[in-house]
Scaffold this motif. Structure first.
Motif, PDB file in Angstrom:
ATOM      1  N   GLN A 261     145.469  97.996  61.969  1.00 35.91           N
ATOM      2  CA  GLN A 261     146.174  96.749  61.749  1.00 35.91           C
ATOM      3  C   GLN A 261     145.760  96.265  60.378  1.00 35.91           C
ATOM      4  OE1 GLN A 261     145.069  95.038  65.796  1.00 35.91           O
ATOM      5  NE2 GLN A 261     147.017  94.037  65.354  1.00 35.91           N
ATOM      6  N   GLU A 262     146.740  95.815  59.620  1.00 39.59           N
ATOM      7  CA  GLU A 262     146.476  95.429  58.248  1.00 39.59           C
ATOM      8  C   GLU A 262     147.225  94.148  57.930  1.00 39.59           C
ATOM      9  OE1 GLU A 262     146.297  97.653  53.939  1.00 39.59           O
ATOM     10  OE2 GLU A 262     147.570  98.481  55.499  1.00 39.59           O
ATOM     11  N   LEU A 263     146.584  93.287  57.185  1.00 41.58           N
ATOM     12  CA  LEU A 263     147.200  92.046  56.728  1.00 41.58           C
ATOM     13  C   LEU A 263     146.913  91.917  55.246  1.00 41.58           C
ATOM     14  CD1 LEU A 263     148.595  89.307  57.319  1.00 41.58           C
ATOM     15  CD2 LEU A 263     146.316  88.376  57.708  1.00 41.58           C
ATOM     16  N   GLU A 264     147.972  91.780  54.455  1.00 41.99           N
ATOM     17  CA  GLU A 264     147.824  91.586  53.014  1.00 41.99           C
ATOM     18  C   GLU A 264     148.348  90.217  52.648  1.00 41.99           C
ATOM     19  OE1 GLU A 264     148.681  94.756  50.238  1.00 41.99           O
ATOM     20  OE2 GLU A 264     149.133  96.050  51.951  1.00 41.99           O
ATOM     21  N   ILE A 265     147.592  89.516  51.834  1.00 41.57           N
ATOM     22  CA  ILE A 265     147.970  88.180  51.376  1.00 41.57           C
ATOM     23  C   ILE A 265     147.960  88.196  49.857  1.00 41.57           C
ATOM     24  CG2 ILE A 265     147.364  85.738  51.383  1.00 41.57           C
ATOM     25  CD1 ILE A 265     145.830  86.346  54.025  1.00 41.57           C
ATOM     26  N   VAL A 266     149.071  87.751  49.266  1.00 38.94           N
ATOM     27  CA  VAL A 266     149.172  87.663  47.812  1.00 38.94           C
ATOM     28  C   VAL A 266     149.490  86.215  47.463  1.00 38.94           C
ATOM     29  CG1 VAL A 266     150.379  88.463  45.770  1.00 38.94           C
ATOM     30  CG2 VAL A 266     150.003  90.043  47.670  1.00 38.94           C
ATOM     31  N   MET A 267     148.606  85.614  46.670  1.00 40.47           N
ATOM     32  CA  MET A 267     148.812  84.237  46.212  1.00 40.47           C
ATOM     33  C   MET A 267     148.573  84.222  44.716  1.00 40.47           C
ATOM     34  SD  MET A 267     147.055  81.909  49.207  1.00 40.47           S
ATOM     35  CE  MET A 267     145.413  82.306  48.672  1.00 40.47           C
ATOM     36  N   GLY A 268     149.653  84.137  43.948  1.00 41.11           N
ATOM     37  CA  GLY A 268     149.526  84.172  42.496  1.00 41.11           C
ATOM     38  C   GLY A 268     148.968  85.508  42.049  1.00 41.11           C
ATOM     39  N   ASN A 269     147.852  85.477  41.344  1.00 40.51           N
ATOM     40  CA  ASN A 269     147.219  86.709  40.875  1.00 40.51           C
ATOM     41  C   ASN A 269     146.194  87.253  41.859  1.00 40.51           C
ATOM     42  OD1 ASN A 269     148.686  86.658  38.502  1.00 40.51           O
ATOM     43  ND2 ASN A 269     147.146  85.426  37.440  1.00 40.51           N
ATOM     44  N   GLU A 270     145.958  86.541  42.965  1.00 40.32           N
ATOM     45  CA  GLU A 270     144.949  86.962  43.940  1.00 40.32           C
ATOM     46  C   GLU A 270     145.587  87.796  45.041  1.00 40.32           C
ATOM     47  OE1 GLU A 270     141.283  85.026  46.489  1.00 40.32           O
ATOM     48  OE2 GLU A 270     142.706  83.724  45.472  1.00 40.32           O
ATOM     49  N   HIS A 271     144.979  88.934  45.347  1.00 35.26           N
ATOM     50  CA  HIS A 271     145.459  89.843  46.383  1.00 35.26           C
ATOM     51  C   HIS A 271     144.324  90.114  47.352  1.00 35.26           C
ATOM     52  CE1 HIS A 271     146.345  93.925  48.028  1.00 35.26           C
ATOM     53  NE2 HIS A 271     147.496  93.329  48.250  1.00 35.26           N
ATOM     54  N   ILE A 272     144.541  89.802  48.634  1.00 33.20           N
ATOM     55  CA  ILE A 272     143.520  89.985  49.658  1.00 33.20           C
ATOM     56  C   ILE A 272     144.084  90.916  50.727  1.00 33.20           C
ATOM     57  CG2 ILE A 272     142.043  88.820  51.333  1.00 33.20           C
ATOM     58  CD1 ILE A 272     142.696  86.216  49.702  1.00 33.20           C
ATOM     59  N   SER A 273     143.290  91.856  51.178  1.00 34.29           N
ATOM     60  CA  SER A 273     143.729  92.801  52.203  1.00 34.29           C
ATOM     61  C   SER A 273     142.656  92.916  53.276  1.00 34.29           C
ATOM     62  CB  SER A 273     143.993  94.172  51.579  1.00 34.29           C
ATOM     63  OG  SER A 273     144.373  95.090  52.569  1.00 34.29           O
ATOM     64  N   PHE A 274     143.065  92.785  54.539  1.00 28.43           N
ATOM     65  CA  PHE A 274     142.174  92.963  55.684  1.00 28.43           C
ATOM     66  C   PHE A 274     142.680  94.155  56.485  1.00 28.43           C
ATOM     67  CE2 PHE A 274     142.046  88.409  54.778  1.00 28.43           C
ATOM     68  CZ  PHE A 274     140.687  88.188  54.685  1.00 28.43           C
ATOM     69  N   THR A 275     141.768  95.045  56.881  1.00 28.38           N
ATOM     70  CA  THR A 275     142.147  96.227  57.650  1.00 28.38           C
ATOM     71  C   THR A 275     141.137  96.443  58.775  1.00 28.38           C
ATOM     72  OG1 THR A 275     143.033  97.235  55.658  1.00 28.38           O
ATOM     73  CG2 THR A 275     142.685  98.677  57.517  1.00 28.38           C
ATOM     74  N   THR A 276     141.634  96.793  59.952  1.00 29.83           N
ATOM     75  CA  THR A 276     140.777  97.129  61.083  1.00 29.83           C
ATOM     76  C   THR A 276     141.507  98.122  61.975  1.00 29.83           C
ATOM     77  OG1 THR A 276     139.415  96.209  62.868  1.00 29.83           O
ATOM     78  CG2 THR A 276     141.580  95.218  62.544  1.00 29.83           C
ATOM     79  N   SER A 277     140.812  98.632  62.972  1.00 30.40           N
ATOM     80  CA  SER A 277     141.462  99.535  63.923  1.00 30.40           C
ATOM     81  C   SER A 277     142.396  98.717  64.811  1.00 30.40           C
ATOM     82  CB  SER A 277     140.417 100.252  64.776  1.00 30.40           C
ATOM     83  OG  SER A 277     139.686  99.309  65.528  1.00 30.40           O
ATOM     84  N   LYS A 278     143.250  99.383  65.563  1.00 30.80           N
ATOM     85  CA  LYS A 278     144.141  98.684  66.489  1.00 30.80           C
ATOM     86  C   LYS A 278     143.302  97.871  67.462  1.00 30.80           C
ATOM     87  CE  LYS A 278     148.524  99.961  66.034  1.00 30.80           C
ATOM     88  NZ  LYS A 278     149.642  99.090  65.969  1.00 30.80           N
ATOM     89  N   ILE A 279     143.706  96.630  67.670  1.00 28.51           N
ATOM     90  CA  ILE A 279     143.015  95.759  68.620  1.00 28.51           C
ATOM     91  C   ILE A 279     143.840  95.748  69.898  1.00 28.51           C
ATOM     92  CG2 ILE A 279     142.181  93.436  69.081  1.00 28.51           C
ATOM     93  CD1 ILE A 279     142.056  93.033  66.033  1.00 28.51           C
ATOM     94  N   GLY A 280     143.297  96.327  70.946  1.00 30.35           N
ATOM     95  CA  GLY A 280     144.024  96.397  72.213  1.00 30.35           C
ATOM     96  C   GLY A 280     143.951  95.110  73.003  1.00 30.35           C
ATOM     97  N   SER A 281     142.798  94.448  72.967  1.00 35.72           N
ATOM     98  CA  SER A 281     142.614  93.211  73.720  1.00 35.72           C
ATOM     99  C   SER A 281     141.451  92.433  73.113  1.00 35.72           C
ATOM    100  CB  SER A 281     142.322  93.522  75.192  1.00 35.72           C
ATOM    101  OG  SER A 281     141.061  94.146  75.313  1.00 35.72           O
ATOM    102  N   LEU A 282     141.205  91.252  73.675  1.00 41.43           N
ATOM    103  CA  LEU A 282     140.095  90.441  73.191  1.00 41.43           C
ATOM    104  C   LEU A 282     138.743  91.075  73.507  1.00 41.43           C
ATOM    105  CD1 LEU A 282     141.321  86.806  73.889  1.00 41.43           C
ATOM    106  CD2 LEU A 282     140.970  87.901  71.686  1.00 41.43           C
ATOM    107  N   VAL A 283     138.698  92.013  74.445  1.00 45.64           N
ATOM    108  CA  VAL A 283     137.459  92.737  74.726  1.00 45.64           C
ATOM    109  C   VAL A 283     137.030  93.500  73.474  1.00 45.64           C
ATOM    110  CG1 VAL A 283     136.422  94.566  76.114  1.00 45.64           C
ATOM    111  CG2 VAL A 283     137.936  92.904  77.191  1.00 45.64           C
TER     112      VAL A 283
END
Length: 88
Positions: free
Chosen positions: A17-39
């Motif tokens: 699972q990946e989330l990329e955020i771009v705000m102006g010149n700033e680029h942030i990327s978060f990556t992790t394995s698939k999250i099946g549940s809150l466990v």
């Protein structure tokens, strides 16, 4: 930036699972394995940061689904209404 993904589970063969955020010149990327549940979230090395990521992705996905549903069916609804008025 307060959060980072250094202590989150690495992507594996199941996926990522990946989330990329771009705000102006700033680029942030978060990556992790698939999250099946809150466990999976609670058993990670950074449960608080991963919990925030998990809920953020859920909110974005839900809003995207409602947007696409409204766009698609709203568009077809107006089109069909127009066609029925023309036939009368």
């Amino acid at each position: 930036m307060k959060e980072d993904d250094n202590n989150w589970p690495e992507p594996d063969r199941v996926g990522k699972q990946e989330l990329e955020i771009v705000m102006g010149n700033e680029h942030i990327s978060f990556t992790t394995s698939k999250i099946g549940s809150l466990v999976d979230v609670h058993s990670s090395q950074d449960p608080e940061g991963l919990r925030i990521f998990y809920y953020l992705v859920q909110v974005i996905a839900t809003h995207w689904l409602f947007f696409m549903h409204g766009f698609f069916y709203g568009y077809l609804g107006y089109e069909h209404e127009y066609l029925f008025k023309c036939r009368s």
